[in-house]
Write an enzyme that holds these catalytic residues in place. Structure first.
Site, PDB file in Angstrom:
ATOM      1  N   LEU A  54       0.914  -1.310  -0.015  1.00 19.36           N
ATOM      2  CA  LEU A  54       0.014  -0.003  -0.051  1.00 19.36           C
ATOM      3  C   LEU A  54       0.936   1.057   0.050  1.00 19.36           C
ATOM      4  CD1 LEU A  54      -2.815  -0.892   2.547  1.00 19.36           C
ATOM      5  CD2 LEU A  54      -2.839  -1.152   0.030  1.00 19.36           C
ATOM      6  N   SER A  57       3.807   5.968  -3.344  1.00 21.72           N
ATOM      7  CA  SER A  57       4.988   6.432  -3.076  1.00 21.72           C
ATOM      8  C   SER A  57       5.194   7.958  -3.881  1.00 21.72           C
ATOM      9  CB  SER A  57       6.090   5.608  -3.963  1.00 21.72           C
ATOM     10  OG  SER A  57       5.715   5.638  -5.430  1.00 21.72           O
ATOM     11  N   LYS A  86     -12.102  10.800   6.077  1.00 21.87           N
ATOM     12  CA  LYS A  86     -12.972  10.175   5.235  1.00 21.87           C
ATOM     13  C   LYS A  86     -12.250   8.609   5.264  1.00 21.87           C
ATOM     14  CE  LYS A  86     -14.440   9.538   0.405  1.00 21.87           C
ATOM     15  NZ  LYS A  86     -14.118  10.189  -1.040  1.00 21.87           N
ATOM     16  N   ASP A 115     -19.037  13.591 -10.463  1.00 23.02           N
ATOM     17  CA  ASP A 115     -20.117  13.175  -9.502  1.00 23.02           C
ATOM     18  C   ASP A 115     -20.410  14.609  -8.717  1.00 23.02           C
ATOM     19  OD1 ASP A 115     -21.962  11.947  -7.917  1.00 23.02           O
ATOM     20  OD2 ASP A 115     -20.459  11.313  -6.259  1.00 23.02           O
TER      21      ASP A 115
END
Length: 628
Positions: A320, A325, A369, A460
């Protein structure tokens, strides 16, 4: 006697074929100036080009549709392809629709007929390569330079949009004229008779339309009454190299065997050396990455609370971190322990909406979030945008236990526009505030559409993704669905019902114009105070065309009946509301090419602000009407 190795002879033949092709192109170059037309006598038309699917990049309708700015179905239907998601065969012929018109270029070129296709340059692209390879000689780089006079061919930036003129012709309205003129590039293995047979027309009709002096790679026009059915080839139809010369095959003497073996040994040795170098570089890169993240790994705190006792998968964590990076030097890395304490263990009392929590870290209020591991694309986009009307990303955190990612944003005090328009807020928004919110959102979209490379499509835009700060200034939030690059085709349709553009819903076309459509819905919400979709499932924009019909008095009357009741109690210029409504109607055009760009929208909204600001301290100016 021993014959030469087959691979060596084949390579020699292939190089000879390519060389001969280039000589042929140099001696007989295709038309570079395009095809002249008279704008006063030219009727624009929709026509087609014959395009050949070629690997590895263009063996599916999505990539070809993206190149020509059309949907998969628009190619599949005329090309007799039942499944638009099918994998194409190399050199499979396709009919691609284009819009042909007569365009004035300059005094040298005059007016030529073409379909202008906008293409966003990628790394490695050149005008010449695009014209010859990707567009398969359907245009020429000389014409591309003429159509883009301000562009320096050697200084095109990645993401810069260039117009490519695809050559075309439209039939005249005279009697006995063909209904279609298909653009076709004359191939090295073509002749007039073979083309005529393929399209079931006479050779004379081709020469009458194109003349007798047709050369390899020339653009010609095939006159047809209707589109013929195209069949999928069983295998690649790429023309084979020319047959070897009829002279006796060269031989190799017994004493040349040693030389052949030596050359083979040298070749294998070079290949082995390159392989060792590549493996060494790969190992070094992996080692550097692991060393780079080792300090960060040691600093990670174990997740406590309900997660106590779980096993940390270090391999997951390293992977992850490797994915992120590019972001390590640009954003703050928060510890999981910090987020846990800031949100009281992600207590429901800290929940803002969805999976976004309010928390305080080192005295600073932030929005946190929580999301599964799908944040990489969002982070890649957020790290290249920086604008006052976009919510700012402060940092992120990795939870290796469940491969979760947490994005930490600035906290925007006054919540979402949706809660102000449709929630239980004690105060309603004034028209002045609504105008300013609309302009802020438009400026944020203008930035991501025009000032990022490649352009970003939010995908969106809706009132719940528009946040209001302490000064009631708007910021666009939630780039979770955003896409870097536009004019693409996707099968994975995502978004919010009521805001989704029709072309995206039906054909999966991703472009900046889908954001424009969604913004038009937000404008309707600002004017009407109504939800984008009601309890019966009817969308707000369905009958927006009603407001552009009838006399001016009737339009104003219908608009006042439809407006938010709180606005009717204000003294405001109805002209300002009418102007915003006109912008919304143009944004909601079902044809994306007829929707305005964000530059035009920002300008039009600033005009609405000017109209509103004409209210003097003593009252209304003579041209203003109280919206009551």
């Amino acid at each position: 006697m021993i014959t030469k190795p087959i691979f060596g002879f084949s390579l020699l033949i292939f190089i000879s074929f390519i060389f001969n092709q280039n000589i042929c192109y140099a001696q007989n170059p295709p038309s570079i100036t395009g095809y002249t037309c008279n704008p006063n006598q030219f009727n624009p038309c929709q026509t087609y080009v014959l395009y050949r699917a070629r690997g590895p990049q263009f063996l599916d309708l999505a990539s070809i549709g993206d190149l020509f700015s059309v949907s998969r179905l628009m190619i599949a239907n005329p090309s007799n392809i039942s499944n638009p998601n099918t994998t194409l065969v190399n050199d499979q012929p396709l009919f691609v629709p284009i819009k042909c018109s007569c365009n004035n270029i300059n005094s040298t070129f005059g007016s030529i007929s073409y379909a202008g296709l906008n293409y966003s340059f990628k790394a490695g692209d050149t005008m010449y390569d695009m014209s010859v390879t990707k567009y398969q000689n359907l245009t020429t780089y000389q014409s591309v330079e003429a159509v883009n006079p301000t562009v320096e061919a050697t200084k095109i930036a990645i993401g810069q949009t260039i117009k490519f003129p695809i050559f075309c012709k439209c039939p005249t309205t005279r009697q006995n004229q063909p209904r279609l003129l298909i653009t076709y590039v004359f191939q090295p293995n073509d002749n007039i008779s073979s083309i005529a047979s393929r399209f079931r027309i006479t050779p004379q009709s081709i020469t009458q339309m194109n003349g007798n002096n047709i050369k390899i790679l020339d653009t010609i026009f095939i006159p047809l009454p209707n589109l013929p059915n195209l069949t999928r080839p069983a295998s690649s139809n790429t023309p084979p190299p020319p047959p070897p010369p009829t002279a006796p095959a060269p031989v190799i003497q017994e004493n040349d065997r040693k030389g052949t073996v030596i050359w083979l040994a040298i070749g294998l040795g070079v290949c082995g050396l390159l392989l060792i170098l590549i493996l060494g570089l790969f190992y070094k890169e992996k080692t550097v990455k692991r060393e780079k993240y080792s300090d960060i790994e040691r600093q990670k705190s174990l997740y406590v609370g309900s997660k106590k006792g779980s096993i940390v998968d270090k391999d997951v964590e390293v992977n992850l971190m490797a994915d992120l990076s590019d972001c390590l030097d640009k954003y703050k890395m928060y510890k999981m322990e910090q987020l846990w304490e800031a949100t009281n263990g992600f207590d429901e009392e800290c929940l803002i909406q969805g999976s976004v929590y309010k928390g305080t870290i080192d005295g600073e209020v932030l929005a946190i979030k929580k999301m599964k591991w799908n944040a990489r694309e969002e982070l890649k986009i957020l790290q290249k945008v920086n604008h006052g009307n976009l919510v700012k990303l402060e940092g992120f955190c990795i939870d290796p236990k469940e491969a979760n990612c947490y994005l930490v944003y600035e906290y925007v005090e006054n919540g979402s526009l949706h809660s102000w328009l449709h929630g239980e807020k004690p105060e309603k928004l004034s028209w002045k505030t609504r105008l300013r919110i609309a302009t802020d959102v438009a400026n944020g979209l203008l930035y991501i559409h025009e000032h990022t490379r490649p352009r970003v499509v939010h995908k969106d835009i809706k009132s719940s993704n528009i946040l209001l700060d302490s000064n009631m200034r708007a910021k666009v939030a939630n780039f979770g669905l955003a896409k870097s690059g536009c004019n693409a085709i996707t099968m994975h349709i995502v978004g919010t019902q009521g805001y989704i553009a029709p072309e995206y819903l039906t054909d999966g076309i991703v472009s900046t114009k889908m954001d424009v459509f969604s913004f038009g819905v937000v404008l309707l919400e600002l004017v009407s105070g109504k939800e984008a979709i009601n309890d019966e499932g009817k969308v707000l924009w369905a009958k927006v065309s009603d407001f552009s019909e009838g006399s001016e008095e009737r339009k104003v009357s219908k608009l006042q009946e439809w407006m938010d009741e709180s606005l009717l109690r204000e003294e405001l210029t109805i002209e300002s509301v009418v102007n915003v409504m006109s912008v919304a109607i143009s944004c909601l055009n079902k044809d994306p090419s007829r929707r305005p760009g964000m530059i035009e929208i920002v300008y039009a909204l600033s005009k609405s602000i000017d109209l509103f600001s004409d209210v003097s301290e003593e009252g209304l100016s003579p041209r203003q009407v109280t919206a009551r």
